[in-house]
Design an enzyme around this catalytic site. Structure first.
Site, mmCIF file in Angstrom:
data_model
loop_
_atom_site.group_PDB
_atom_site.id
_atom_site.type_symbol
_atom_site.label_atom_id
_atom_site.label_comp_id
_atom_site.label_asym_id
_atom_site.label_seq_id
_atom_site.Cartn_x
_atom_site.Cartn_y
_atom_site.Cartn_z
ATOM 1 N N LYS A 149 -3.502 10.073 18.922
ATOM 2 C CA LYS A 149 -3.797 10.397 17.518
ATOM 3 C C LYS A 149 -5.283 10.149 17.241
ATOM 4 C CE LYS A 149 -2.837 11.369 13.233
ATOM 5 N NZ LYS A 149 -2.745 10.576 12.035
ATOM 6 N N GLY A 175 2.762 5.395 2.529
ATOM 7 C CA GLY A 175 3.659 4.293 2.173
ATOM 8 C C GLY A 175 4.719 4.729 1.177
ATOM 9 N N GLY A 222 0.862 -1.181 0.000
ATOM 10 C CA GLY A 222 0.000 0.000 0.000
ATOM 11 C C GLY A 222 0.895 1.227 0.000
ATOM 12 N N GLY A 281 0.901 4.383 -1.150
ATOM 13 C CA GLY A 281 0.288 5.638 -1.584
ATOM 14 C C GLY A 281 0.987 6.806 -0.917
HETATM 15 N N1 LIG Z 1 -1.963 10.763 3.945
HETATM 16 C C1 LIG Z 1 -1.776 11.310 5.144
HETATM 17 O O1 LIG Z 1 -1.393 12.486 5.251
HETATM 18 C C2 LIG Z 1 -1.973 10.525 6.389
HETATM 19 C C3 LIG Z 1 -2.439 9.238 6.368
HETATM 20 N N2 LIG Z 1 -2.532 8.542 7.537
HETATM 21 C C4 LIG Z 1 -3.021 7.169 7.539
HETATM 22 O O2 LIG Z 1 -2.106 6.351 6.820
HETATM 23 C C5 LIG Z 1 -2.812 5.260 6.198
HETATM 24 C C6 LIG Z 1 -2.500 5.279 4.708
HETATM 25 O O3 LIG Z 1 -3.090 6.459 4.196
HETATM 26 P P1 LIG Z 1 -2.665 7.113 2.811
HETATM 27 O O4 LIG Z 1 -1.250 6.829 2.508
HETATM 28 O O5 LIG Z 1 -3.122 8.515 2.855
HETATM 29 O O6 LIG Z 1 -3.595 6.296 1.806
HETATM 30 P P2 LIG Z 1 -3.462 6.173 0.235
HETATM 31 O O7 LIG Z 1 -4.816 5.849 -0.272
HETATM 32 O O8 LIG Z 1 -2.746 7.351 -0.344
HETATM 33 O O9 LIG Z 1 -2.495 4.922 0.061
HETATM 34 C C7 LIG Z 1 -2.915 3.585 0.086
HETATM 35 C C8 LIG Z 1 -2.449 2.990 -1.223
HETATM 36 O O10 LIG Z 1 -2.667 1.595 -1.187
HETATM 37 C C9 LIG Z 1 -3.186 1.224 -2.464
HETATM 38 N N3 LIG Z 1 -3.884 -0.045 -2.381
HETATM 39 C C10 LIG Z 1 -5.100 -0.301 -1.830
HETATM 40 N N4 LIG Z 1 -5.392 -1.619 -1.946
HETATM 41 C C11 LIG Z 1 -4.351 -2.178 -2.579
HETATM 42 C C12 LIG Z 1 -4.081 -3.505 -3.019
HETATM 43 N N5 LIG Z 1 -4.937 -4.486 -2.806
HETATM 44 N N6 LIG Z 1 -2.923 -3.736 -3.668
HETATM 45 C C13 LIG Z 1 -2.053 -2.751 -3.891
HETATM 46 N N7 LIG Z 1 -2.238 -1.457 -3.515
HETATM 47 C C14 LIG Z 1 -3.385 -1.192 -2.856
HETATM 48 C C15 LIG Z 1 -4.100 2.357 -2.818
HETATM 49 O O11 LIG Z 1 -4.437 2.318 -4.184
HETATM 50 P P3 LIG Z 1 -5.819 2.985 -4.692
HETATM 51 O O12 LIG Z 1 -5.588 4.462 -4.614
HETATM 52 O O13 LIG Z 1 -5.976 2.439 -6.062
HETATM 53 O O14 LIG Z 1 -6.890 2.541 -3.729
HETATM 54 C C16 LIG Z 1 -3.216 3.539 -2.431
HETATM 55 O O15 LIG Z 1 -2.286 3.858 -3.433
HETATM 56 C C17 LIG Z 1 -4.296 5.491 6.504
HETATM 57 O O16 LIG Z 1 -4.680 4.765 7.639
HETATM 58 C C18 LIG Z 1 -4.350 6.987 6.824
HETATM 59 O O17 LIG Z 1 -5.425 7.357 7.672
HETATM 60 C C19 LIG Z 1 -2.169 9.063 8.733
HETATM 61 C C20 LIG Z 1 -1.703 10.338 8.800
HETATM 62 C C21 LIG Z 1 -1.639 11.188 7.652
HETATM 63 C C1 LIG Z 2 -5.779 16.096 10.098
HETATM 64 C C2 LIG Z 2 -6.079 15.065 11.140
HETATM 65 C C3 LIG Z 2 -5.153 15.307 12.308
HETATM 66 C C4 LIG Z 2 -7.529 15.251 11.623
HETATM 67 O O1 LIG Z 2 -7.889 14.548 12.719
HETATM 68 C C5 LIG Z 2 -5.888 13.694 10.570
HETATM 69 O O2 LIG Z 2 -5.118 12.912 11.078
HETATM 70 C C6 LIG Z 2 -6.671 13.208 9.423
HETATM 71 O O3 LIG Z 2 -7.132 14.011 8.627
HETATM 72 O O4 LIG Z 2 -6.827 11.988 9.288
#
Ligand SMILES: NC(=O)C1=CN([C@@H]2O[C@H](COP(=O)(O)OP(=O)(O)OC[C@H]3O[C@@H](n4cnc5c(N)ncnc54)[C@H](OP(=O)(O)O)[C@@H]3O)[C@@H](O)[C@H]2O)C=CC1
Ligand SMILES: CC(C)(CO)C(=O)C(=O)O
Length: 340
Positions: A204, A12, A7, A9
């Site tokens: 968090k 990651g 994952g 994105g």
């Molecule tokens: N982004 C942020 O700023 C923050 C995120 N988080 C937490 O971090 C975690 C990850 O979030 P985030 O990085 O934003 O999420 P994203 O959606 O950007 O990243 C997840 C990635 O995994 C891919 N994916 C999903 N299923 C599969 C699969 N079966 N095989 C391969 N790839 C797959 C998605 O593809 P697709 O897009 O096609 O679904 C996507 O590219 C979450 O729990 C989020 O709440 C916490 C703090 C901040």
């Molecule tokens: C911006 C913040 C801190 C909001 O709770 C967050 O973690 C989110 O958007 O998932």
């Protein structure tokens, strides 16, 4: 050190770039246009004025990677149960599974002691798919503080933060958690190893469980939710219910509610991830941020009237938009157009 980020994105991908720069043998599992772009052009990370492009191995087939030292899960929480089978080829005898995912993780009641030791949480791990498929003993906890975004396929924009707190479920300073921390720090991240990772998970979560659903219901940004006396009061009521649950589970909250709300408000005119997901027509992380708190409240005998109301409303918001299904109900199909 072999690390697979399953994952890759926003978060990651950011981790992947930094660990690759630190010299780790990094593989990224991704899909769709983002995967294609990363394969063709590398992974671009933009931090302020600085752009970095690295070329780690990128695939949608974990089976071709073989056993890893660490599998870092960078998926949205609701995606994790369905990828348990796909992750199996990455798991060797000593592979650690790092949950870089918001909300309460599947391993929460592993080596926590107390009445609920070994309990599987239905809202985040229906049927115990992760508990049984990964094993709780592989788990390393991770609290994600940075904000990042995939701004176009293959391109990750860093917004703020560089800290990923790590911790073993049993609080020990194990060799595996220290080695991962060292690799992350070598890549320029902050990765403290905590002996009470659950406290940090709750800190968090305390914000996510109220601001995220309120924002999805009102479409307001964090500054507005925290400064409007009425939505601030809703957030505070939810947080106090959650604190009562945490207290009964032995969690220590190192800041008070007012300070936690003020901290979120200071982030400014920021849309929470749940609001962003709603606007983009993507599944929302309702269960790992909110349903699970209700579930834990039932376990410890704490009433959650405000959480119940907000959860009912945001679930319905997600269902009407076609991007959410309650636990146990067949997954919602993604809608053709983004929700308004
Ligand atoms: N982004 C942020 O700023 C923050 C995120 N988080 C937490 O971090 C975690 C990850 O979030 P985030 O990085 O934003 O999420 P994203 O959606 O950007 O990243 C997840 C990635 O995994 C891919 N994916 C999903 N299923 C599969 C699969 N079966 N095989 C391969 N790839 C797959 C998605 O593809 P697709 O897009 O096609 O679904 C996507 O590219 C979450 O729990 C989020 O709440 C916490 C703090 C901040
Ligand atoms: C911006 C913040 C801190 C909001 O709770 C967050 O973690 C989110 O958007 O998932």
């Amino acid at each position: 050190m072999k690390i697979c980020i399953f994952g890759s994105g926003a978060i990651g991908g950011y981790l992947g770039v930094r660990l690759h720069q630190a010299g780790a043998d990094v593989s990224l599992v991704a899909r769709g246009a983002h995967l294609t772009a990363m394969r063709q052009n590398g992974v671009k990370l933009i931090v302020g004025e600085e752009e970095t492009v690295v070329h780690p191995r990128c695939t949608d087939n974990a089976a071709e990677l073989g056993p890893q030292d660490y599998v870092i899960i960078g998926l949205k929480a609701h995606s994790v149960p369905s990828v348990v089978p796909a992750i199996q080829p990455l798991l060797g005898k000593d592979t650690a599974v790092v949950t870089a995912v918001n909300g309460i993780p599947y391993w929460y009641f592993y080596k926590n002691g107390g009445d609920f030791e070994g309990r599987v949480l239905d809202s985040v791990d229906p049927g115990g798919a992760q508990w049984n498929g990964f094993g709780p003993e592989r788990a390393i906890g991770c609290v994600v503080y940075p904000a990042t975004e995939v701004v176009e396929p293959g391109v990750i924009q860093h917004i703020y933060g560089d800290k990923f707190s790590l911790g073993e479920p049993d609080g020990t300073q194990s060799d595996r958690v220290k080695a991962l921390s060292a690799a992350m720090e070598a890549g320029g991240l902050r990765a403290p190893v905590l002996d009470r990772i659950r406290d940090e998970i709750w800190l968090k979560l305390w914000g996510n469980l109220c601001f995220n659903p309120i924002s999805a219901l009102t479409h307001a940004t964090l500054d507005v939710i925290c400064s409007d006396p009425e939505t601030r009061a809703v957030a505070k009521a939810m947080m106090l219910e959650a604190k009562e649950i945490g207290d009964r589970l032995g969690v220590h909250f190192r800041v008070d509610v007012e300070r936690r709300i003020n901290g979120a408000g200071a982030v400014g005119a920021h849309k929470t991830s749940m609001l962003q997901d709603l606007e983009r027509g993507r599944p929302m992380e309702i269960d790992a941020l909110l349903s699970v708190v209700q579930e834990m409240g039932r376990m410890v005998g704490v009433d959650t009237p405000t959480i119940d109301v907000v959860l009912a409303l945001v679930r319905q918001r997600g269902e009407v938009a076609g991007i959410y299904s309650r636990p146990g109900v067949k997954e919602a199909a993604a809608p053709a157009v983004a929700a308004q």
